[in-house]
Design a protein around this motif. Structure first.
Motif, PDB file in Angstrom:
ATOM      1  N   ASN A  31       0.851  -1.185   0.000  1.00  0.00           N
ATOM      2  CA  ASN A  31       0.000   0.000   0.000  1.00  0.00           C
ATOM      3  C   ASN A  31       0.892   1.242   0.000  1.00  0.00           C
ATOM      4  OD1 ASN A  31       0.942   0.280   2.641  1.00  0.00           O
ATOM      5  ND2 ASN A  31      -0.902  -0.608   3.546  1.00  0.00           N
ATOM      6  N   SER A  32       0.294   2.395   0.105  1.00  0.00           N
ATOM      7  CA  SER A  32       1.062   3.643   0.058  1.00  0.00           C
ATOM      8  C   SER A  32       2.084   3.734   1.184  1.00  0.00           C
ATOM      9  CB  SER A  32       0.130   4.850   0.104  1.00  0.00           C
ATOM     10  OG  SER A  32      -0.628   4.926  -1.077  1.00  0.00           O
ATOM     11  N   ASP A  33       1.751   3.230   2.360  1.00  0.00           N
ATOM     12  CA  ASP A  33       2.713   3.241   3.471  1.00  0.00           C
ATOM     13  C   ASP A  33       3.989   2.502   3.086  1.00  0.00           C
ATOM     14  OD1 ASP A  33       0.923   4.562   5.181  1.00  0.00           O
ATOM     15  OD2 ASP A  33       0.131   2.699   5.993  1.00  0.00           O
ATOM     16  N   SER A  58      -3.242   3.781  -7.763  1.00  0.00           N
ATOM     17  CA  SER A  58      -3.767   4.553  -6.634  1.00  0.00           C
ATOM     18  C   SER A  58      -2.763   4.653  -5.489  1.00  0.00           C
ATOM     19  CB  SER A  58      -5.083   3.949  -6.146  1.00  0.00           C
ATOM     20  OG  SER A  58      -4.881   2.606  -5.742  1.00  0.00           O
ATOM     21  N   ILE A  59      -1.918   3.652  -5.311  1.00  0.00           N
ATOM     22  CA  ILE A  59      -0.939   3.754  -4.228  1.00  0.00           C
ATOM     23  C   ILE A  59       0.163   4.759  -4.546  1.00  0.00           C
ATOM     24  CG2 ILE A  59      -1.375   1.455  -3.291  1.00  0.00           C
ATOM     25  CD1 ILE A  59       1.173   0.481  -4.667  1.00  0.00           C
ATOM     26  N   HIS A  60       0.354   5.063  -5.829  1.00  0.00           N
ATOM     27  CA  HIS A  60       1.362   6.054  -6.222  1.00  0.00           C
ATOM     28  C   HIS A  60       0.810   7.474  -6.232  1.00  0.00           C
ATOM     29  CE1 HIS A  60       3.468   2.629  -8.604  1.00  0.00           C
ATOM     30  NE2 HIS A  60       3.831   2.631  -7.342  1.00  0.00           N
ATOM     31  N   THR A  61      -0.492   7.614  -6.272  1.00  0.00           N
ATOM     32  CA  THR A  61      -1.101   8.945  -6.359  1.00  0.00           C
ATOM     33  C   THR A  61      -1.878   9.312  -5.095  1.00  0.00           C
ATOM     34  OG1 THR A  61      -3.047   8.012  -7.467  1.00  0.00           O
ATOM     35  CG2 THR A  61      -1.269   8.848  -8.885  1.00  0.00           C
ATOM     36  N   SER A  62      -1.658   8.553  -4.032  1.00  0.00           N
ATOM     37  CA  SER A  62      -2.361   8.818  -2.776  1.00  0.00           C
ATOM     38  C   SER A  62      -1.894  10.145  -2.173  1.00  0.00           C
ATOM     39  CB  SER A  62      -2.087   7.690  -1.783  1.00  0.00           C
ATOM     40  OG  SER A  62      -0.724   7.735  -1.365  1.00  0.00           O
ATOM     41  N   ASN A  63      -2.671  10.657  -1.251  1.00  0.00           N
ATOM     42  CA  ASN A  63      -2.298  11.897  -0.560  1.00  0.00           C
ATOM     43  C   ASN A  63      -0.945  11.737   0.128  1.00  0.00           C
ATOM     44  OD1 ASN A  63      -4.554  13.336  -1.334  1.00  0.00           O
ATOM     45  ND2 ASN A  63      -5.735  12.756   0.475  1.00  0.00           N
ATOM     46  N   MET A  64      -0.712  10.581   0.717  1.00  0.00           N
ATOM     47  CA  MET A  64       0.550  10.332   1.404  1.00  0.00           C
ATOM     48  C   MET A  64       1.731  10.503   0.454  1.00  0.00           C
ATOM     49  SD  MET A  64       1.804   6.872   3.313  1.00  0.00           S
ATOM     50  CE  MET A  64       1.024   7.173   4.874  1.00  0.00           C
TER      51      MET A  64
END
Length: 135
Positions: A31-33, A58-64
């Motif tokens: 995931n993004s983490d 989506s994990i590359h473009t997340s807010n994080m």
């Protein structure tokens, strides 16, 4: 009876056209983490300004991820997002295809242990025994 999910081996990697590879293997979802932690680790070894080419998952473009861009830029890493639906432009996708369709033998799929061992062997010997000609 509870249906047990099969194990899954996921890889996150950094690859350049000289076959320099830094890879992380996980027996869990990425995931993004996880992506942020891996990019943070990757930044520790930067010796010159570097561009990281990534897709628009989506994990590359997340807010994080978006919140970390300035910090990474200050460390010499900038992100370049590929156009949507263009895996042919992402060289890491070429590596994943080589592993799955060329380098993993049928015996790798006989057990979980065989699969992990075979994948780890390929990554350990990538750039020497396993090479992709990007020319």
């Amino acid at each position: 009876m509870v249906k047990q999910r099969s194990k899954r081996l996921n890889a996150l990697g950094f690859l350049n056209r000289r076959n320099d590879l830094e890879v992380y293997l996980f027996e869990r979802s990425i995931n993004s983490d996880v992506v942020v932690a891996c990019i943070d680790k990757f930044c520790e070894n930067l010796e010159k300004p570097t561009v990281l080419v990534i897709d628009n998952s989506s994990i590359h473009t997340s807010n994080m991820m978006l919140e970390k861009q300035q910090e990474w830029l200050e460390k010499g890493l900038s992100l370049f997002f590929l156009p949507t639906y263009s895996p042919e432009l992402n060289i890491i996708e070429i590596l994943w295809r080589f592993i799955k369709y060329n380098w993993l033998g049928i015996d790798a799929y006989e057990s979980w242990e065989n699969l992990v061992k075979a994948v780890e062997y390929i990554f350990k010997h990538f750039g020497e025994e396993y090479i992709i000609n990007f020319a």
